[in-house]
Design a protein around this motif. Structure first.
Motif, PDB file in Angstrom:
ATOM      1  N   ASP A   1       6.027  24.034  30.679  1.00 16.01           N
ATOM      2  CA  ASP A   1       6.760  25.228  31.098  1.00 16.01           C
ATOM      3  C   ASP A   1       8.212  24.886  31.434  1.00 16.01           C
ATOM      4  O   ASP A   1       8.492  23.869  32.074  1.00 16.01           O
ATOM      5  N   ALA A   2       9.118  25.757  30.994  1.00 18.37           N
ATOM      6  CA  ALA A   2      10.549  25.638  31.294  1.00 18.37           C
ATOM      7  C   ALA A   2      11.192  24.394  30.669  1.00 18.37           C
ATOM      8  O   ALA A   2      12.255  23.964  31.114  1.00 18.37           O
ATOM      9  N   SER A   3      10.568  23.836  29.663  1.00 16.57           N
ATOM     10  CA  SER A   3      11.172  22.667  28.987  1.00 16.57           C
ATOM     11  C   SER A   3      12.428  23.084  28.247  1.00 16.57           C
ATOM     12  O   SER A   3      12.463  24.123  27.569  1.00 16.57           O
ATOM     13  N   TYR A   4      13.466  22.281  28.370  1.00 17.48           N
ATOM     14  CA  TYR A   4      14.695  22.493  27.627  1.00 17.48           C
ATOM     15  C   TYR A   4      15.282  21.117  27.358  1.00 17.48           C
ATOM     16  O   TYR A   4      15.923  20.513  28.216  1.00 17.48           O
ATOM     17  N   LEU A   5      15.039  20.631  26.157  1.00 17.71           N
ATOM     18  CA  LEU A   5      15.266  19.233  25.825  1.00 17.71           C
ATOM     19  C   LEU A   5      16.316  19.058  24.742  1.00 17.71           C
ATOM     20  O   LEU A   5      16.504  19.932  23.890  1.00 17.71           O
ATOM     21  N   SER A   6      16.966  17.915  24.770  1.00 15.27           N
ATOM     22  CA  SER A   6      17.844  17.493  23.681  1.00 15.27           C
ATOM     23  C   SER A   6      17.198  16.302  22.989  1.00 15.27           C
ATOM     24  O   SER A   6      16.394  15.576  23.587  1.00 15.27           O
ATOM     25  N   ILE A   7      17.555  16.087  21.728  1.00 14.71           N
ATOM     26  CA  ILE A   7      17.049  14.927  20.991  1.00 14.71           C
ATOM     27  C   ILE A   7      18.143  13.863  21.010  1.00 14.71           C
ATOM     28  O   ILE A   7      19.225  14.051  20.441  1.00 14.71           O
ATOM     29  N   GLU A   8      17.864  12.750  21.673  1.00 16.36           N
ATOM     30  CA  GLU A   8      18.863  11.704  21.858  1.00 16.36           C
ATOM     31  C   GLU A   8      18.832  10.648  20.768  1.00 16.36           C
ATOM     32  O   GLU A   8      19.852  10.073  20.412  1.00 16.36           O
ATOM     33  N   ASP A   9      17.667  10.378  20.236  1.00 12.61           N
ATOM     34  CA  ASP A   9      17.567   9.331  19.219  1.00 12.61           C
ATOM     35  C   ASP A   9      16.240   9.460  18.490  1.00 12.61           C
ATOM     36  O   ASP A   9      15.271  10.012  19.017  1.00 12.61           O
ATOM     37  N   VAL A  10      16.210   8.950  17.264  1.00 15.80           N
ATOM     38  CA  VAL A  10      14.976   8.833  16.480  1.00 15.80           C
ATOM     39  C   VAL A  10      14.935   7.401  15.953  1.00 15.80           C
ATOM     40  O   VAL A  10      15.857   6.958  15.280  1.00 15.80           O
ATOM     41  N   ARG A  11      13.864   6.671  16.290  1.00 14.66           N
ATOM     42  CA  ARG A  11      13.755   5.261  15.914  1.00 14.66           C
ATOM     43  C   ARG A  11      12.525   5.048  15.047  1.00 14.66           C
ATOM     44  O   ARG A  11      11.469   5.628  15.302  1.00 14.66           O
ATOM     45  N   ILE A  12      12.644   4.210  14.051  1.00 15.33           N
ATOM     46  CA  ILE A  12      11.534   3.914  13.142  1.00 15.33           C
ATOM     47  C   ILE A  12      11.415   2.407  13.009  1.00 15.33           C
ATOM     48  O   ILE A  12      12.403   1.726  12.749  1.00 15.33           O
ATOM     49  N   GLY A  13      10.226   1.898  13.195  1.00 12.72           N
ATOM     50  CA  GLY A  13      10.027   0.459  13.079  1.00 12.72           C
ATOM     51  C   GLY A  13       8.583   0.114  12.793  1.00 12.72           C
ATOM     52  O   GLY A  13       7.724   0.992  12.688  1.00 12.72           O
ATOM     53  N   SER A  14       8.303  -1.178  12.683  1.00 11.51           N
ATOM     54  CA  SER A  14       6.970  -1.644  12.320  1.00 11.51           C
ATOM     55  C   SER A  14       6.442  -2.623  13.354  1.00 11.51           C
ATOM     56  O   SER A  14       7.161  -3.527  13.797  1.00 11.51           O
ATOM     57  N   HIS A  15       5.199  -2.418  13.756  1.00 13.98           N
ATOM     58  CA  HIS A  15       4.479  -3.337  14.637  1.00 13.98           C
ATOM     59  C   HIS A  15       3.343  -3.969  13.832  1.00 13.98           C
ATOM     60  O   HIS A  15       3.072  -3.581  12.684  1.00 13.98           O
ATOM     61  N   ASP A  16       2.653  -4.914  14.445  1.00  7.45           N
ATOM     62  CA  ASP A  16       1.501  -5.532  13.810  1.00  7.45           C
ATOM     63  C   ASP A  16       0.365  -4.510  13.756  1.00  7.45           C
ATOM     64  O   ASP A  16      -0.214  -4.147  14.771  1.00  7.45           O
ATOM     65  N   GLY A  17       0.090  -3.996  12.565  1.00  5.58           N
ATOM     66  CA  GLY A  17      -1.023  -3.067  12.392  1.00  5.58           C
ATOM     67  C   GLY A  17      -0.642  -1.611  12.337  1.00  5.58           C
ATOM     68  O   GLY A  17      -1.493  -0.770  12.045  1.00  5.58           O
ATOM     69  N   TYR A  18       0.613  -1.273  12.610  1.00  6.04           N
ATOM     70  CA  TYR A  18       1.006   0.139  12.544  1.00  6.04           C
ATOM     71  C   TYR A  18       2.523   0.274  12.467  1.00  6.04           C
ATOM     72  O   TYR A  18       3.276  -0.583  12.936  1.00  6.04           O
ATOM     73  N   ASP A  19       2.969   1.372  11.833  1.00  2.00           N
ATOM     74  CA  ASP A  19       4.368   1.802  11.883  1.00  2.00           C
ATOM     75  C   ASP A  19       4.523   2.778  13.039  1.00  2.00           C
ATOM     76  O   ASP A  19       3.574   3.476  13.407  1.00  2.00           O
ATOM     77  N   ARG A  20       5.736   2.862  13.595  1.00  2.00           N
ATOM     78  CA  ARG A  20       5.957   3.747  14.741  1.00  2.00           C
ATOM     79  C   ARG A  20       7.267   4.513  14.580  1.00  2.00           C
ATOM     80  O   ARG A  20       8.298   3.933  14.266  1.00  2.00           O
TER      81      ARG A  20
ATOM     82  N   VAL B   1       9.667   7.021  16.951  1.00  2.14           N
ATOM     83  CA  VAL B   1       9.887   7.418  18.346  1.00  2.14           C
ATOM     84  C   VAL B   1      11.001   8.459  18.405  1.00  2.14           C
ATOM     85  O   VAL B   1      12.112   8.199  17.941  1.00  2.14           O
ATOM     86  N   PHE B   2      10.703   9.621  18.965  1.00  2.00           N
ATOM     87  CA  PHE B   2      11.705  10.639  19.256  1.00  2.00           C
ATOM     88  C   PHE B   2      12.011  10.550  20.752  1.00  2.00           C
ATOM     89  O   PHE B   2      11.103  10.707  21.579  1.00  2.00           O
ATOM     90  N   GLU B   3      13.270  10.293  21.095  1.00  2.08           N
ATOM     91  CA  GLU B   3      13.657  10.190  22.508  1.00  2.08           C
ATOM     92  C   GLU B   3      14.437  11.439  22.923  1.00  2.08           C
ATOM     93  O   GLU B   3      15.313  11.902  22.192  1.00  2.08           O
ATOM     94  N   PHE B   4      14.120  11.941  24.121  1.00  4.53           N
ATOM     95  CA  PHE B   4      14.677  13.221  24.575  1.00  4.53           C
ATOM     96  C   PHE B   4      15.488  13.066  25.862  1.00  4.53           C
ATOM     97  O   PHE B   4      15.211  12.198  26.693  1.00  4.53           O
ATOM     98  N   GLY B   5      16.475  13.938  26.022  1.00  6.81           N
ATOM     99  CA  GLY B   5      17.137  14.170  27.287  1.00  6.81           C
ATOM    100  C   GLY B   5      16.780  15.568  27.755  1.00  6.81           C
ATOM    101  O   GLY B   5      15.980  16.265  27.127  1.00  6.81           O
ATOM    102  N   GLY B   6      17.395  15.999  28.851  1.00  5.70           N
ATOM    103  CA  GLY B   6      17.095  17.330  29.353  1.00  5.70           C
ATOM    104  C   GLY B   6      15.890  17.341  30.273  1.00  5.70           C
ATOM    105  O   GLY B   6      15.524  16.322  30.864  1.00  5.70           O
ATOM    106  N   GLU B   7      15.255  18.502  30.378  1.00  6.22           N
ATOM    107  CA  GLU B   7      14.161  18.689  31.322  1.00  6.22           C
ATOM    108  C   GLU B   7      12.869  19.083  30.609  1.00  6.22           C
ATOM    109  O   GLU B   7      12.888  19.827  29.638  1.00  6.22           O
TER     110      GLU B   7
END
Length: 218
Positions: A86-105, A107-113
């Motif tokens: 409820d009442a979320s109001y977010l900005s998108i600060e970054d989008v990161r893409i990378g690889s770990h052992d056994g999976y790709d990941r 990440v969407f990082e947000f600012g705001g509330e």
């Protein structure tokens, strides 16, 4: 994740320590490069006066991978959906893409509330909201990612949110990620895969607020 600002601070401290110990800066630089072996591709947005979509408005940089463990539960091919807090109001600060052992990941990082909502699913022809035009992304099949509870960029003094396209080099299944804009509280991204659908898992993390998509490795 390291930011450019934090990296510069650490580099300055490392250089001062090396000089104090009588070591060469070149030797310290080699040690630093050896330790930073886990890297992800990151798309950033410059909040300057550059126009949205301008090539100068898009940045690509190295960043250490998010290592937060995924929660329990199975990977799945099916759609994943959750409402924003409820009442979320977010900005998108970054989008990161990378690889770990056994999976790709991704990440969407947000600012705001608040906490983001989402609707994620495989689609044959992802279409841009409002216009209905097909979204071009390099790779197939395609995973559509709708992020909910998002404000317009100008409300956060940004010209645009990260949109890429970004193509990571060493991922097992993710070929490319592109952004397709924000409309009425929802931002769109599309993931182009490397030839086949992969099962995935979606979850959120805090401090900072992040939405994570893990893809099971082939």
């Amino acid at each position: 994740m390291h930011t450019l600002r934090n990296s510069r601070v650490r580099a300055g401290l490392a250089a001062s320590l090396c000089l104090a110990m009588g070591l060469s800066l070149a030797s310290c630089a080699r040690d630093s490069e050896t330790q930073d072996t886990a890297a992800a591709v990151s798309m950033k947005t410059d909040s300057s006066s550059a126009a949205p979509g301008d090539a100068k408005n898009q940045k690509t940089e190295k960043a250490t991978l998010d290592t937060d463990p995924a929660p329990g539960g199975d990977f799945s091919f099916g759609p994943a959906e959750a409402a924003q807090a409820d009442a979320s109001y977010l900005s998108i600060e970054d989008v990161r893409i990378g690889s770990h052992d056994g999976y790709d990941r991704i990440v969407f990082e947000f600012g705001g509330e608040g906490k983001p909502g989402y609707f994620i699913r495989y689609e044959d022809i992802p279409a841009q909201q409002a216009s209905g035009k097909p979204i071009s992304v390099d790779g197939s099949p395609k995973l559509s990612v709708d992020l909910r509870g998002i404000g317009y960029p100008f409300d956060f003094e940004k010209t645009d949110y990260p949109s890429g396209p970004v193509r990571p080099e060493k991922t097992s299944g993710v070929n490319e990620v592109v952004g397709a804009g924000t409309f009425e509280g929802q931002s769109q991204y599309v993931v182009g895969m490397k030839g086949e659908k992969l099962r995935y898992k979606v979850f959120t993390l805090s401090n900072p607020t992040r939405l994570v998509i893990d893809f099971e490795a082939k």
